[in-house]
Design a protein around this motif. Structure first.
Motif, short mmCIF file in Angstrom:
data_model
loop_
_atom_site.label_atom_id
_atom_site.label_comp_id
_atom_site.label_asym_id
_atom_site.label_seq_id
_atom_site.Cartn_x
_atom_site.Cartn_y
_atom_site.Cartn_z
N ARG A 82 0.84 -1.20 0.00
CA ARG A 82 0.00 0.00 0.00
C ARG A 82 0.87 1.25 0.00
NH1 ARG A 82 -3.97 -0.12 4.75
NH2 ARG A 82 -3.88 2.05 4.12
N ALA A 83 0.48 2.20 -0.84
CA ALA A 83 1.23 3.45 -0.94
C ALA A 83 0.26 4.60 -1.22
CB ALA A 83 2.27 3.38 -2.05
N GLY A 87 3.61 8.18 -3.82
CA GLY A 87 4.56 7.08 -3.92
C GLY A 87 5.19 6.71 -2.59
N ARG A 88 4.78 7.34 -1.54
CA ARG A 88 5.29 7.04 -0.20
C ARG A 88 4.48 5.88 0.38
NH1 ARG A 88 9.20 8.43 3.09
NH2 ARG A 88 8.70 8.93 5.24
N LEU A 89 5.18 4.91 0.96
CA LEU A 89 4.52 3.73 1.50
C LEU A 89 3.87 4.02 2.84
CD1 LEU A 89 7.21 0.97 0.86
CD2 LEU A 89 5.34 1.65 -0.60
N PHE A 90 2.82 3.27 3.14
CA PHE A 90 2.23 3.29 4.48
C PHE A 90 3.03 2.29 5.29
CE2 PHE A 90 -1.75 4.19 1.95
CZ PHE A 90 -1.74 5.54 2.21
N GLY A 91 3.97 2.75 6.07
CA GLY A 91 4.90 1.87 6.78
C GLY A 91 6.17 1.74 5.97
N SER A 92 6.83 0.60 6.09
CA SER A 92 8.04 0.37 5.32
C SER A 92 8.15 -1.11 4.98
CB SER A 92 9.28 0.84 6.09
OG SER A 92 9.43 0.08 7.25
N GLU A 144 11.65 -4.56 -6.69
CA GLU A 144 10.78 -3.57 -7.31
C GLU A 144 9.53 -3.46 -6.43
OE1 GLU A 144 9.68 -0.68 -9.78
OE2 GLU A 144 11.54 -1.80 -10.02
N VAL A 145 9.39 -2.31 -5.77
CA VAL A 145 8.24 -2.06 -4.89
C VAL A 145 7.22 -1.27 -5.69
CG1 VAL A 145 7.48 -1.03 -2.73
CG2 VAL A 145 9.76 -2.03 -2.88
N THR A 146 6.00 -1.80 -5.77
CA THR A 146 4.93 -1.14 -6.51
C THR A 146 3.74 -0.89 -5.58
OG1 THR A 146 4.03 -3.26 -7.24
CG2 THR A 146 5.59 -2.16 -8.71
N ALA A 147 2.92 0.07 -5.94
CA ALA A 147 1.73 0.39 -5.17
C ALA A 147 0.63 -0.62 -5.48
CB ALA A 147 1.27 1.80 -5.49
N ALA A 148 -0.08 -1.02 -4.46
CA ALA A 148 -1.16 -1.99 -4.63
C ALA A 148 -2.47 -1.28 -4.93
CB ALA A 148 -1.33 -2.82 -3.37
#
Length: 148
Positions: A82-83, A87-92, A144-148
């Motif tokens: 989740r982001a 583009g900033r994540l909720f958490g890490s 690769e971190v992507t938004a859900a």
């Protein structure tokens, strides 16, 4: 203070090692985080048990470590999380999340304690991390971190 390491600590030793450290470092950091226990004559018996458990978990030979490194570097690791709109994540992203993503991508099972992040992953995009497989072998991978 003499302590027995229960987990691997960078720059100090591996699980089952008996080391001498400053009292404050042991009392305030290592013992509360369960990286170590106080050394006693009775605790000396626990050392062999800790070492046996470490031998079961770790990769024994350099050839095995290189084979696992080759398998790891062939895997494309992707993680959906989740982001926000920026583009900033909720958490890490944690090492446990990365270990699960590697397993999900049909990679070898990796212990989360072996994953080293240079900085916390808090944004979408491509990030690098290191997996210590053996004292002499480390695999560097990208996630690769992507938004859900």
């Amino acid at each position: 203070m003499k302590i027995i390491l229960t987990n691997e600590v960078s720059g100090l030793g591996a699980a089952g090692d008996i080391v001498e450290v400053k009292d404050g470092y042991a009392r305030n950091y290592l013992i509360p985080r369960r990286f170590a226990i106080r050394w006693t004559k009775g605790g000396e018996k626990d050392v062999e048990q800790i070492r046996r458990a470490r031998r079961v978990r770790e990769i024994q030979t350099l050839e095995d470590a290189n084979a696992v490194k080759a398998r790891l570097e062939a895997v494309k690791v992707r993680l959906r999380t989740r982001a926000g709109d920026s583009g900033r994540l909720f958490g890490s992203v944690t090492p446990a999340d990365i270990a699960a993503a590697i397993k999900e991508a049909d990679g070898p099972a990796v212990d989360k304690r072996r994953i080293e992040l240079s900085a916390p992953i808090k944004s979408v995009g491509s990030h690098s991390f290191t997996v210590r497989l053996h004292p002499e072998v480390a695999a560097t991978l990208d996630i690769e971190v992507t938004a859900a």
